[in-house]
Write a protein that holds these residues in place. Structure first.
Motif, PDB file in Angstrom:
ATOM      1  N   PHE A  19       0.859  -1.064   0.165  1.00  0.00           N
ATOM      2  CA  PHE A  19       0.092   0.196  -0.130  1.00  0.00           C
ATOM      3  C   PHE A  19       0.979   1.064  -0.080  1.00  0.00           C
ATOM      4  O   PHE A  19       0.674   2.055  -0.812  1.00  0.00           O
ATOM      5  N   CYS A  20       2.036   1.382   0.913  1.00  0.00           N
ATOM      6  CA  CYS A  20       2.870   2.454   0.919  1.00  0.00           C
ATOM      7  C   CYS A  20       3.509   2.574  -0.281  1.00  0.00           C
ATOM      8  O   CYS A  20       3.818   3.894  -0.644  1.00  0.00           O
ATOM      9  N   LEU A  21       3.835   1.549  -1.276  1.00  0.00           N
ATOM     10  CA  LEU A  21       4.518   1.933  -2.385  1.00  0.00           C
ATOM     11  C   LEU A  21       3.500   2.432  -3.307  1.00  0.00           C
ATOM     12  O   LEU A  21       4.035   3.076  -4.050  1.00  0.00           O
ATOM     13  N   TYR A  22       2.304   1.968  -3.365  1.00  0.00           N
ATOM     14  CA  TYR A  22       1.287   2.610  -4.250  1.00  0.00           C
ATOM     15  C   TYR A  22       1.123   4.012  -3.652  1.00  0.00           C
ATOM     16  O   TYR A  22       1.115   4.949  -4.724  1.00  0.00           O
ATOM     17  N   ARG A  23       1.045   4.332  -2.555  1.00  0.00           N
ATOM     18  CA  ARG A  23       0.884   5.801  -1.792  1.00  0.00           C
ATOM     19  C   ARG A  23       2.207   6.569  -2.432  1.00  0.00           C
ATOM     20  O   ARG A  23       1.949   7.887  -2.701  1.00  0.00           O
ATOM     21  N   ARG A  24       3.300   6.199  -2.440  1.00  0.00           N
ATOM     22  CA  ARG A  24       4.652   6.970  -2.759  1.00  0.00           C
ATOM     23  C   ARG A  24       4.543   7.378  -4.423  1.00  0.00           C
ATOM     24  O   ARG A  24       4.953   8.522  -4.567  1.00  0.00           O
ATOM     25  N   ARG A  25       3.566   6.827  -5.057  1.00  0.00           N
ATOM     26  CA  ARG A  25       3.407   7.354  -6.382  1.00  0.00           C
ATOM     27  C   ARG A  25       2.883   8.781  -6.490  1.00  0.00           C
ATOM     28  O   ARG A  25       3.209   9.588  -7.456  1.00  0.00           O
ATOM     29  N   THR A  26       2.173   9.150  -5.366  1.00  0.00           N
ATOM     30  CA  THR A  26       1.532  10.566  -5.498  1.00  0.00           C
ATOM     31  C   THR A  26       2.110  11.238  -4.446  1.00  0.00           C
ATOM     32  O   THR A  26       1.818  12.442  -4.192  1.00  0.00           O
ATOM     33  N   GLU A  27       2.674  10.726  -3.313  1.00  0.00           N
ATOM     34  CA  GLU A  27       3.180  11.365  -2.113  1.00  0.00           C
ATOM     35  C   GLU A  27       4.772  10.745  -2.023  1.00  0.00           C
ATOM     36  O   GLU A  27       4.951   9.981  -1.136  1.00  0.00           O
ATOM     37  N   PRO A  28       5.545  11.570  -2.969  1.00  0.00           N
ATOM     38  CA  PRO A  28       6.928  10.806  -2.821  1.00  0.00           C
ATOM     39  C   PRO A  28       7.806  10.817  -1.500  1.00  0.00           C
ATOM     40  O   PRO A  28       8.511  10.119  -1.495  1.00  0.00           O
ATOM     41  N   LEU A  29       7.226  11.577  -0.602  1.00  0.00           N
ATOM     42  CA  LEU A  29       8.087  11.591   0.755  1.00  0.00           C
ATOM     43  C   LEU A  29       7.350  10.768   1.839  1.00  0.00           C
ATOM     44  O   LEU A  29       7.769  10.699   2.915  1.00  0.00           O
ATOM     45  N   CYS A  30       6.230   9.895   1.481  1.00  0.00           N
ATOM     46  CA  CYS A  30       5.748   9.115   2.370  1.00  0.00           C
ATOM     47  C   CYS A  30       6.466   8.009   2.990  1.00  0.00           C
ATOM     48  O   CYS A  30       7.423   7.570   2.173  1.00  0.00           O
ATOM     49  N   PHE A  31       6.283   7.625   4.004  1.00  0.00           N
ATOM     50  CA  PHE A  31       7.250   6.478   4.634  1.00  0.00           C
ATOM     51  C   PHE A  31       6.651   5.111   3.836  1.00  0.00           C
ATOM     52  O   PHE A  31       5.626   4.808   3.790  1.00  0.00           O
ATOM     53  N   VAL A  32       7.840   4.310   3.797  1.00  0.00           N
ATOM     54  CA  VAL A  32       7.674   3.039   3.152  1.00  0.00           C
ATOM     55  C   VAL A  32       8.206   1.911   3.960  1.00  0.00           C
ATOM     56  O   VAL A  32       9.842   2.262   4.164  1.00  0.00           O
ATOM     57  N   PRO A  33       7.797   1.227   4.630  1.00  0.00           N
ATOM     58  CA  PRO A  33       8.521   0.090   5.514  1.00  0.00           C
ATOM     59  C   PRO A  33       9.502  -0.818   4.565  1.00  0.00           C
ATOM     60  O   PRO A  33       8.930  -0.989   3.353  1.00  0.00           O
TER      61      PRO A  33
END
Length: 91
Positions: free
Chosen positions: A77-91
């Motif tokens: 989910f976080c990898l998907y989110r990073r597409r639109t929020e480049p600075l978000c945390f990805v475990p």
């Protein structure tokens, strides 16, 4: 009665809609993402390395394979989110 939403509610909805369009139900993923979202709402915080670690500790009662799968679901989910929020945390 209003349901409290986190900052992830809309992103989770878009993610699940996309995945379901690929032909899967994603019931387990829906439950896991709802669980971490509820955890974040309860603690009034965003998804960070610290909150992810605390959520993982809260999963200690589950079998190691189940915990690993739940962490994988959140990571995807976080990898998907990073597409639109480049600075978000990805475990």
């Amino acid at each position: 009665m209003r349901t409290a939403h986190s900052s992830l509610t809309l992103v989770i909805g878009r993610y699940l809609t996309l995945k379901q369009a690929l032909g899967r139900r994603y019931d387990v993923e829906r439950r896991v993402l709802a669980d971490i979202e509820a955890f974040l709402r309860k603690h009034g915080t965003a998804l960070t390395p610290d909150t992810f670690a605390r959520w993982c500790v809260a999963q200690a009662h589950l079998a190691s394979g189940v915990r690993r799968n739940r962490m994988r679901i959140v990571r995807n989910f976080c990898l998907y989110r990073r597409r639109t929020e480049p600075l978000c945390f990805v475990p």
